[in-house]
Design a protein around this motif. Structure first.
Motif, PDB file in Angstrom:
ATOM      1  N   ILE A  70       0.862  -1.189   0.000  1.00 40.68           N
ATOM      2  CA  ILE A  70       0.000   0.000   0.000  1.00 40.68           C
ATOM      3  C   ILE A  70       0.899   1.241   0.000  1.00 40.68           C
ATOM      4  N   LEU A  71       0.700   2.098  -1.003  1.00 43.75           N
ATOM      5  CA  LEU A  71       1.548   3.279  -1.164  1.00 43.75           C
ATOM      6  C   LEU A  71       0.694   4.534  -1.243  1.00 43.75           C
ATOM      7  N   ASP A  72       0.964   5.476  -0.366  1.00 45.75           N
ATOM      8  CA  ASP A  72       0.320   6.796  -0.471  1.00 45.75           C
ATOM      9  C   ASP A  72       1.055   7.581  -1.546  1.00 45.75           C
ATOM     10  N   PRO A  73       0.374   8.049  -2.597  1.00 48.84           N
ATOM     11  CA  PRO A  73       1.050   8.764  -3.692  1.00 48.84           C
ATOM     12  C   PRO A  73       1.888   9.943  -3.187  1.00 48.84           C
ATOM     13  N   ALA A  74       1.559  10.464  -2.031  1.00 41.55           N
ATOM     14  CA  ALA A  74       2.341  11.589  -1.491  1.00 41.55           C
ATOM     15  C   ALA A  74       3.769  11.167  -1.150  1.00 41.55           C
ATOM     16  N   LYS A  75       4.003   9.865  -1.107  1.00 44.45           N
ATOM     17  CA  LYS A  75       5.336   9.364  -0.746  1.00 44.45           C
ATOM     18  C   LYS A  75       6.216   9.071  -1.967  1.00 44.45           C
ATOM     19  N   ILE A  76       5.742   9.422  -3.159  1.00 44.59           N
ATOM     20  CA  ILE A  76       6.539   9.113  -4.354  1.00 44.59           C
ATOM     21  C   ILE A  76       7.589  10.207  -4.589  1.00 44.59           C
ATOM     22  N   LEU A  77       8.846   9.821  -4.591  1.00 47.67           N
ATOM     23  CA  LEU A  77       9.945  10.747  -4.870  1.00 47.67           C
ATOM     24  C   LEU A  77      10.309  10.661  -6.345  1.00 47.67           C
ATOM     25  N   THR A  78      11.006  11.680  -6.835  1.00 50.89           N
ATOM     26  CA  THR A  78      11.357  11.701  -8.260  1.00 50.89           C
ATOM     27  C   THR A  78      12.221  10.506  -8.661  1.00 50.89           C
ATOM     28  N   ASP A  79      13.336  10.322  -7.972  1.00 52.97           N
ATOM     29  CA  ASP A  79      14.252   9.256  -8.385  1.00 52.97           C
ATOM     30  C   ASP A  79      15.123   8.810  -7.215  1.00 52.97           C
ATOM     31  N   ASN A  80      16.052   7.919  -7.497  1.00 53.74           N
ATOM     32  CA  ASN A  80      16.834   7.376  -6.384  1.00 53.74           C
ATOM     33  C   ASN A  80      17.835   8.368  -5.810  1.00 53.74           C
ATOM     34  N   LEU A  81      18.167   9.411  -6.555  1.00 56.40           N
ATOM     35  CA  LEU A  81      19.026  10.441  -5.963  1.00 56.40           C
ATOM     36  C   LEU A  81      18.262  11.178  -4.872  1.00 56.40           C
ATOM     37  N   ALA A  82      16.955  11.398  -5.137  1.00 57.94           N
ATOM     38  CA  ALA A  82      16.116  12.062  -4.132  1.00 57.94           C
ATOM     39  C   ALA A  82      15.918  11.177  -2.910  1.00 57.94           C
ATOM     40  N   ALA A  83      16.184   9.874  -3.082  1.00 60.96           N
ATOM     41  CA  ALA A  83      16.002   8.947  -1.960  1.00 60.96           C
ATOM     42  C   ALA A  83      17.196   8.958  -1.007  1.00 60.96           C
ATOM     43  N   ALA A  84      18.287   9.607  -1.411  1.00 60.93           N
ATOM     44  CA  ALA A  84      19.496   9.578  -0.575  1.00 60.93           C
ATOM     45  C   ALA A  84      19.230  10.195   0.800  1.00 60.93           C
ATOM     46  N   ALA A  85      18.495  11.298   0.839  1.00 60.04           N
ATOM     47  CA  ALA A  85      18.253  11.963   2.128  1.00 60.04           C
ATOM     48  C   ALA A  85      17.454  11.079   3.094  1.00 60.04           C
ATOM     49  N   PRO A  86      16.268  10.575   2.701  1.00 60.47           N
ATOM     50  CA  PRO A  86      15.559   9.690   3.637  1.00 60.47           C
ATOM     51  C   PRO A  86      16.340   8.417   3.977  1.00 60.47           C
ATOM     52  N   MET A  87      17.144   7.931   3.026  1.00 59.34           N
ATOM     53  CA  MET A  87      17.957   6.739   3.323  1.00 59.34           C
ATOM     54  C   MET A  87      18.971   7.070   4.416  1.00 59.34           C
ATOM     55  N   ASN A  88      19.567   8.249   4.319  1.00 60.31           N
ATOM     56  CA  ASN A  88      20.518   8.639   5.353  1.00 60.31           C
ATOM     57  C   ASN A  88      19.830   8.789   6.708  1.00 60.31           C
ATOM     58  N   THR A  89      18.620   9.295   6.682  1.00 63.61           N
ATOM     59  CA  THR A  89      17.876   9.401   7.946  1.00 63.61           C
ATOM     60  C   THR A  89      17.633   8.017   8.527  1.00 63.61           C
TER      61      THR A  89
END
Lengths: 733, 187
Positions: free
Chosen positions: B117-136
């Motif tokens: 189940i995915l809330d569309p509000a959680k969709i990031l542009t790409d995996n570079l944009a995922a670096a910040a939440p991954m670091n968190t």
């Protein structure tokens, strides 16, 4: 040097199984399309430059980063062991298994475990290792080793797999891929649940988190890391990256370049001993040097450790496609395999495959880590020559003959007379003289059974040039012509045509007579001394000529003059300076015509012939020239019909096709012949005398009505003589 | 609208790798979809969002065979797993799950079918944009297991023929449900 009998036999065995080569060709073609789609919208060169910079920084800071990784991993509860070699690494795992009373280890893919022969070590200690990656399992059941970095069982066919699986599972299975994958799913699932230890590799060791990254498609690594109580990570120290961000950047390149996927099905990031319900999970990380530190310390070869193990260098390699990874490789295969084998297993184990590289640079062009694989292999070949010699024929040719220009040129003249009894006029092309059969029938299999050999021209270019009356008033440029051996002695018409085209465009040609061979054949055989001597002779000849540009009609010579002379003379300040200034003004003739003279705006479309174009390896990938000949040929009216894989090697590779591996060359040339035949065109243009020998010779046997011509010849034929008194540059050509 | 654009790219990319992307209006729609589609024992890890939305009772109420024992006892090839996710990446059609809890790992690795189940509000542009939440997610020094999942399990190891469902789930269904959570740290 010719291959040893054993290696030659393995090549012949592989050539005797055309089904494998066919499969690898189909795969290679599909790969190129998938890869192109996957990189759409991205700048591959920028991405790979960035990756190289990341990996170079890691190399320089590796001690600090390794310590950081270990500290972070230990803080998360991992136990880390640094093994200086694979033996120590195996011992650690065996010891751990005994300590845990483990009878079964479920393994996901780890190439370094292949390198370590870990399964054998476990077996010897009475521990069963179950490979769970489908390809690895197939290879394990067959008692073989992987023949590709990413697709270990690419050399096997479904019928063979069905036989192996039926035997293992104990029920007859149909040779149907869906059925076989389902059977593996069911069978291996038990192993994950039963295993005491799960062992994975790692694509990344992330220093700033202390975690690992795994890039996989099947989902087996996740199961291996999850179900057994103990997780062992078995990885080479070169998998280190600085940060999560580095690793993420690499995930943008790795799957795209490996399989043409934007991302694999699973990318899994694991730090520490992740909790299980009983909370007794352990994670052990075994970090293996095994020759990597020595490779980091080698200034010439160290770039190889930038490798992210995508396997692309195999996918595009014409030698790999011809003989497969079991012949062209050891634990690691193809171009990167040559280098890693030399460092991890020893130069002796690498010497045959080092010579089996044809030097086409297609690996270098697709490498996501910007490793100049071909150059490193060349260096290793020089090492091999130093240690093991290069064989009598090359020894005499390079050392005794080619260094002495007068002797070399006199011998060529003598050869042009001696060959008369065996030369014939080429069918349909009475002006061309070729050797269709050699009287030495014992060599015929390698030399003329499948190709005509070009005859040495009755008069060399250097003799003919003296008779040319260049009528150029107020020349726009004075250019030096570096003719190269192929155009000098075999295809002087390429040089004559160049003079005609240049004169037509208001350029005067200077030919320094003291120029000699560029030295690349000697260098490719590993003979650096001869290379240095020839570089000096040529730099001197052109330094004294004092011209605006220096042009070549052979792209291998261009690379020699532009790149190798500078490198060979780097230690001598005076010679080095001269070599650099020569390098700066040297280019391929087509590049000069198009990029300096803007000739496609000046030449008139006078021909309407249909032609196809073969990209020479060194022209396209060595000098980045491929648009220029097309623009020039189209400008003169030729109807260009592209052949399939126009930039795939023709199989020449210099002495490769005569002495080292003529049988591999034969196969690669056969592919080129097929591509040309499919176009139905009767003229093939190219810009390399080496390719003309190979493509011309093979087409000569396959269809003698197809003409192979140098681009310069076609341009010269299309030029209508310039009326007297007109000034160049006024679009009046 | 940026989000609409991301939903569109995500849907296309996930579709290309063989995932089914199902737009739902409410969580009830998603529950009904799972109830219609899931077969057999279904693993539903009790994550923060699952607890908040009472996912187990909702699915149980809709007739799904909810696994009530330890997931390790649920058999080697259970029917389905249903999870939320932390976030997603539009360019590759990837969903990202903090799987540090073993139940999340098991529910996403061993079943035949995985529903996310995915809330569309959680969709990031790409995996570079995922670096910040991954670091968190990787801040501190706690053990951590994060999974990027892009389509169902696949292999091409026999004759390079793409075959779906090697060791992981054979099917991946991504249910787009608005107003669930826009917190990238929450699953």
């Amino acid at each position: 040097m010719a291959a040893t009998a054993d290696f030659k036999k393995s090549v012949e065995d592989a050539l005797g199984k055309p089904k494998l080569s066919e499969a690898l060709h189909l795969f290679g073609d599909a790969y190129l399309i998938a890869r192109e789609n996957a990189f759409r919208g991205l700048d591959f060169d920028q991405l790979r430059t960035e990756l190289a910079a990341i990996k170079d920084d890691v190399r320089e800071r590796r001690k600090e980063l390794l310590a950081q990784f270990i500290a972070n991993a230990e803080a998360a509860g991992s136990k880390v062991f640094v093994a200086k070699d694979t033996r120590e690494a195996n011992e650690y795992v065996v010891h751990l298994a005994k300590q845990k009373n483990a009878g079964l280890i479920a393994k996901s893919k780890s190439m370094v475990s292949e390198e370590a022969h870990l399964n054998k070590a476990l077996e010897a200690a009475g521990i069963r290792a179950a490979e769970t990656d489908l390809g690895e399992w197939i290879v394990q059941l067959a008692g073989q080793r992987p023949s590709h970095l990413v697709m270990p069982a690419i050399h096997m066919f479904k019928e063979e797999v069905a036989e192996l699986f039926s035997k293992e599972i104990g029920e007859p299975l149909e040779a149907d891929i869906r059925t076989l994958v389902d059977a593996a799913r069911k069978q291996l699932r038990k192993d994950y649940f039963d295993a005491d230890i799960g062992l994975t590799g790692a694509n990344f060791l992330v220093a700033d988190t202390g975690g690992i990254g795994l890039v996989t498609n099947e989902g087996n690594a996740r199961l291996c890391a999850t179900l057994p109580k103990v997780h062992v990570v078995f990885a080479g120290i070169h998998k280190l990256v600085r940060s999560m961000e580095d690793a993420i950047k690499i995930t943008r390149l790795l799957p795209r370049n490996a399989t043409g996927q934007l991302l694999t099905s699973y990318v899994t990031w694991i730090r520490g001993a992740v909790p299980t319900p009983g909370n007794d999970k352990e994670q052990h990380i075994v970090l293996i040097d095994g020759g990597r530190e020595a490779l980091y310390e080698s200034p010439v070869c160290r770039d190889a450790l930038r490798c992210i193990q995508c396997g692309a260098c195999a996918n595009v390699c014409p030698v790999y496609q011809t003989v497969g990874g079991h012949v062209f490789g050891s634990i690691y295969i193809s171009a990167i395999g040559i280098i890693l084998t030399a460092f991890y297993e020893g130069l002796d184990r690498a010497k045959e495959i080092t010579r089996a590289c044809i030097g086409c640079r297609s690996c270098t062009a697709v490498c996501p880590a910007n490793i100049d694989l071909e150059e490193i292999i060349l260096h290793l070949r020089q090492q091999v020559t130093k240690e093991y010699g290069m064989g009598l024929v090359k020894n005499i040719t390079f050392k005794a003959v080619m260094r002495n220009r007068a002797l070399f040129h006199n011998m060529v003249k003598a050869a042009s007379k001696l060959q008369k009894p065996v030369t014939q006029q080429k069918e349909g092309q009475p002006a061309t003289r070729v050797i269709r059969h050699l009287p030495m029938h014992f060599m015929d299999k390698d030399l003329t059974q499948w190709r005509d050999l070009p005859a040495v021209a009755p008069r060399s270019f250097r003799d003919l040039f003296a008779g040319i009356d260049q009528k150029v008033d107020n020349p726009r440029y004075r250019v030096g012509f570096f003719v190269g051996c192929g155009a000098d002695f075999v295809y002087p018409e390429a040089g004559i045509s160049l003079v005609k085209v240049l004169n037509h465009l208001g350029v005067e040609v200077v030919f320094p007579n003291s120029q000699n061979c560029c030295g690349i054949p000697a260098l490719y055989a590993g003979d650096t001394e001869t290379g240095v001597e020839l570089a000096k002779q040529n730099v001197k000849a052109f330094y004294e000529a004092d011209v605006d540009y220096v042009l070549c009609v052979c792209p291998t010579c261009t690379m020699g003059v532009k790149r190798d002379f500078v490198e060979r003379l780097v230690d001598d300040p005076v010679w080095s300076q001269r070599a650099i200034s020569l390098s700066e003004k040297t280019m391929d003739a087509v590049a000069f015509l198009e990029n300096v003279l803007k000739a496609s705006d000046l030449l008139k479309a006078t021909s309407a012939a249909r032609i196809t174009y073969h990209d020479s390896c060194h022209l396209k990938r060595g000098n980045d020239v491929w648009k220029e000949p097309r623009a020039l040929l189209r400008a003169t009216g030729y109807q260009l019909e592209e052949m399939k894989n126009s930039d795939r090697c023709c199989g020449f590779g210099g002495t490769y096709s005569f002495l080292s591996h003529p049988q591999i060359s034969r196969q690669i040339a056969g592919d080129k012949v097929e591509s040309i035949k499919v176009t139905g065109v009767k003229t093939v243009a190219m810009d390399c005398p080496g390719c003309m020998i190979m493509v011309g010779g093979s087409m000569g046997k396959a269809d003698p009505t197809v003409r192979c011509a140098h681009t310069m010849e076609l341009l010269a034929e299309a030029i209508v003589e310039k009326p007297q008194g007109q000034t160049p540059g006024e679009k009046q050509f | 609208m940026a989000e609409k654009h991301l939903v569109h790219s995500f849907t296309e990319a996930a579709g290309r790798v063989g995932a089914a992307v199902v737009p739902c209006t409410t969580l009830q729609d998603a529950v009904a979809y799972v109830a219609r589609t899931a077969v057999g024992h279904t693993l539903i890890p009790q994550t923060a969002l699952a607890a908040e939305f009472q996912l187990r009772s909702l699915l149980g109420g809709a007739g799904v065979d909810v696994c009530s024992v330890s997931f390790r006892e649920a058999g080697q090839l259970p029917g389905a797993g249903v999870t939320f996710c932390n976030f997603a990446m539009a360019d590759t059609g990837t969903v990202v799950l903090d799987s540090t809890s073993e139940d999340v790992r098991l529910a996403t690795t061993i079943p035949e079918v995985h529903f996310v189940i995915l809330d569309p509000a959680k969709i990031l542009t790409d995996n570079l944009a995922a670096a910040a939440p991954m670091n968190t997610l990787y801040a501190g020094s706690e053990p951590r297991f994060v999974a990027y999942i892009t389509g169902p399990s696949r292999t091409a190891d026999i004759e390079r023929v793409l075959t779906i469902g090697c060791h992981g789930p054979r099917e991946l269904h991504i249910l787009l449900v608005p107003d669930v959570s826009d917190d990238l740290m929450e699953i």
